[in-house]
Design a protein around this motif. Structure first.
Motif, PDB file in Angstrom:
ATOM      1  N   ILE A  74       2.198   0.845   1.444  1.00 35.25           N
ATOM      2  CA  ILE A  74       3.010  -0.633   1.702  1.00 35.25           C
ATOM      3  C   ILE A  74       4.613   0.458   2.290  1.00 35.25           C
ATOM      4  O   ILE A  74       4.921   1.963   1.257  1.00 35.25           O
ATOM      5  CB  ILE A  74       3.578  -0.710  -0.192  1.00 35.25           C
ATOM      6  N   LEU A  75       4.998  -0.592   2.576  1.00 36.76           N
ATOM      7  CA  LEU A  75       6.366   0.757   3.905  1.00 36.76           C
ATOM      8  C   LEU A  75       7.280   0.437   2.974  1.00 36.76           C
ATOM      9  O   LEU A  75       7.788  -1.306   2.221  1.00 36.76           O
ATOM     10  CB  LEU A  75       6.544  -0.719   5.358  1.00 36.76           C
ATOM     11  N   ARG A  76       8.591   1.124   3.291  1.00 42.36           N
ATOM     12  CA  ARG A  76       8.413   1.920   3.600  1.00 42.36           C
ATOM     13  C   ARG A  76       7.930   2.953   3.163  1.00 42.36           C
ATOM     14  O   ARG A  76       7.217   3.727   3.447  1.00 42.36           O
ATOM     15  CB  ARG A  76      10.022   2.187   4.416  1.00 42.36           C
ATOM     16  N   LEU A  99       7.332  -4.279   2.574  1.00 44.69           N
ATOM     17  CA  LEU A  99       7.810  -5.484   1.577  1.00 44.69           C
ATOM     18  C   LEU A  99       8.896  -4.427   0.886  1.00 44.69           C
ATOM     19  O   LEU A  99       9.311  -2.867   0.965  1.00 44.69           O
ATOM     20  CB  LEU A  99       6.133  -4.519   0.651  1.00 44.69           C
ATOM     21  N   ARG A 101      12.256  -4.336  -2.296  1.00 46.41           N
ATOM     22  CA  ARG A 101      12.422  -5.153  -3.237  1.00 46.41           C
ATOM     23  C   ARG A 101      13.727  -5.966  -3.112  1.00 46.41           C
ATOM     24  O   ARG A 101      14.599  -4.971  -2.753  1.00 46.41           O
ATOM     25  CB  ARG A 101      11.841  -3.919  -4.415  1.00 46.41           C
ATOM     26  N   ASP A 128       1.646   3.240  -2.827  1.00 44.96           N
ATOM     27  CA  ASP A 128       3.047   2.884  -2.879  1.00 44.96           C
ATOM     28  C   ASP A 128       3.610   4.533  -4.304  1.00 44.96           C
ATOM     29  O   ASP A 128       2.619   4.338  -4.795  1.00 44.96           O
ATOM     30  CB  ASP A 128       3.208   1.431  -3.788  1.00 44.96           C
ATOM     31  N   MET A 130       5.760   4.350  -6.193  1.00 49.35           N
ATOM     32  CA  MET A 130       5.802   3.596  -6.989  1.00 49.35           C
ATOM     33  C   MET A 130       5.659   1.742  -7.522  1.00 49.35           C
ATOM     34  O   MET A 130       5.794   1.702  -6.429  1.00 49.35           O
ATOM     35  CB  MET A 130       7.721   3.722  -7.252  1.00 49.35           C
ATOM     36  N   GLY A 134       5.983  -4.313 -10.538  1.00 47.29           N
ATOM     37  CA  GLY A 134       4.481  -4.476 -10.006  1.00 47.29           C
ATOM     38  C   GLY A 134       4.234  -5.248  -8.949  1.00 47.29           C
ATOM     39  O   GLY A 134       3.687  -5.794  -8.616  1.00 47.29           O
ATOM     40  N   SER A 136       5.574  -5.611  -5.844  1.00 46.53           N
ATOM     41  CA  SER A 136       5.751  -5.120  -4.111  1.00 46.53           C
ATOM     42  C   SER A 136       3.806  -5.163  -4.646  1.00 46.53           C
ATOM     43  O   SER A 136       3.544  -5.531  -3.583  1.00 46.53           O
ATOM     44  CB  SER A 136       5.828  -3.832  -3.907  1.00 46.53           C
TER      45      SER A 136
END
Ligand code: PRP
Ligand code: URA
Length: 207
Positions: A74-76, A99, A101, A128, A130, A134, A136
Motif C-alpha cells: 500500500i503506497l507509500r 492510498l 489517509r 503496510d 501500520m 484498518g 486503508s
C-alpha cells in the motif's frame, strides 16, 4: 484473525525501530529485516506440491511452492517493506495500490491501482507497516477482491485491536500477521505507542 510474531529476533528489532532516535536509514533497514521474519511466518500455509529432486546420491522427495505470489504494497509506506519480502520470495509479482489517509476525515483515498492478473488464483500478500483504523487495509483488500483475488494475507509491523476488528468484520477470511498489537489509537488515529508516521520515518519526510 491476527497473529503476533513473538520471536526474540523480531521483538529486538521492533524495539529499535520504535525508538524515536532511530533515523531513516536504520528505520528502512529494520523495516526490511522485520518484514522478512514476519513474511516467513505469513507464508507458512502457502500451497505446495510434491516434487522429486535428484541429489548427487539419490532421489529426494521435496516440496515446492505451488501458487503465484503477488505482493501488494500500500503506497507509500508499504514500499518500505517490499525489499524484505522480495528477499524471501524473489519470484513474487508486485501489484500496487495507492492510498492515503485523509488528514481530516481519516478515511482512505485511492489514487493508484495496478495489479498483475495472477491476483486471480494466486496468493496476495498486502504489506503496510501500520494497520491503524484498518480503513486503508480494508480498501486495499476490497480492490483486490474486486479484481478477482480470493487468497489474501496482510503483513504489517504494528497494528491495534480497533484495526484488527475492522479488517475481521469486513474480511473474515483474511489473516493479519504483525510484530506488535499495540494498545489503542490516539485522537489523531495514530497507533499508541506505535512508531509514529511510518511513511515519514521511512522516507525522511518528517520535520
Ligand atoms: C499510513 C499507513 C497506512 C495507513 C494506516 O499511510 O502507512 O497506509 O496510514 O492507517 P489506517 O489503518 O487508519 O487506514 P498514510 O495515509 O500516512 O500514507 P503514506 O503511506 O503515503 O505515508
Ligand atoms: N499511519 C502511520 O504512519 N502511523 C500510525 O500510527 C497510524 C497511521
Amino acid at each position: 484473525m491476527a497473529e503476533r510474531i513473538d520471536h526474540p529476533c523480531v521483538q529486538h528489532k521492533l524495539a529499535i525501530i520504535r525508538d524515536t532516535e532511530t533515523g531513516h536509514k536504520r528505520f528502512r533497514e529494520l523495516a526490511t529485516e522485520i518484514t522478512m521474519f514476519i513474511c516467513y511466518e505469513a507464508l507458512k500455509n502457502v500451497r505446495t506440491k510434491q516434487v522429486t529432486v535428484q541429489t548427487p546420491l539419490a532421489e529426494a522427495p521435496c516440496r515446492k511452492i505451488d501458487t503465484d505470489l503477488v505482493v501488494v504494497p500500500i503506497l507509500r509506506a508499504g514500499i518500505g517493506m517490499l525489499d524484505g519480502i522480495l528477499e524471501l520470495v524473489p519470484t513474487a509479482r508486485v501489484g500496487f495500490v495507492g492510498l492515503y489517509r485523509d488528514e481530516t476525515t481519516k478515511q482512505p483515498v485511492t489514487y493508484y491501482e495496478r495489479f498483475p492478473p495472477q491476483i486471480r488464483g494466486g496468493t496476495c500478500i498486502v504489506i503496510d507497516p501500520m494497520l491503524a483504523t484498518g480503513g486503508s487495509t480494508v480498501a486495499a483488500i476490497d480492490r483486490l477482491k474486486e479484481g478477482g483475488a480470493d487468497s489474501i494475507v496482510v503483513v504489517c509491523i504494528v497494528t491495534c485491536p480497533e484495526g484488527i476488528e475492522r479488517v475481521e468484520a469486513a474480511h473474515p477470511d483474511v489473516t493479519i500477521y504483525a510484530a506488535a498489537i499495540d494498545e489503542r489509537l490516539d485522537d489523531n488515529k495514530y497507533i499508541v505507542p506505535g512508531l509514529g508516521d511510518a511513511g515519514d520515518r521511512l522516507f525522511g519526510t518528517s520535520h
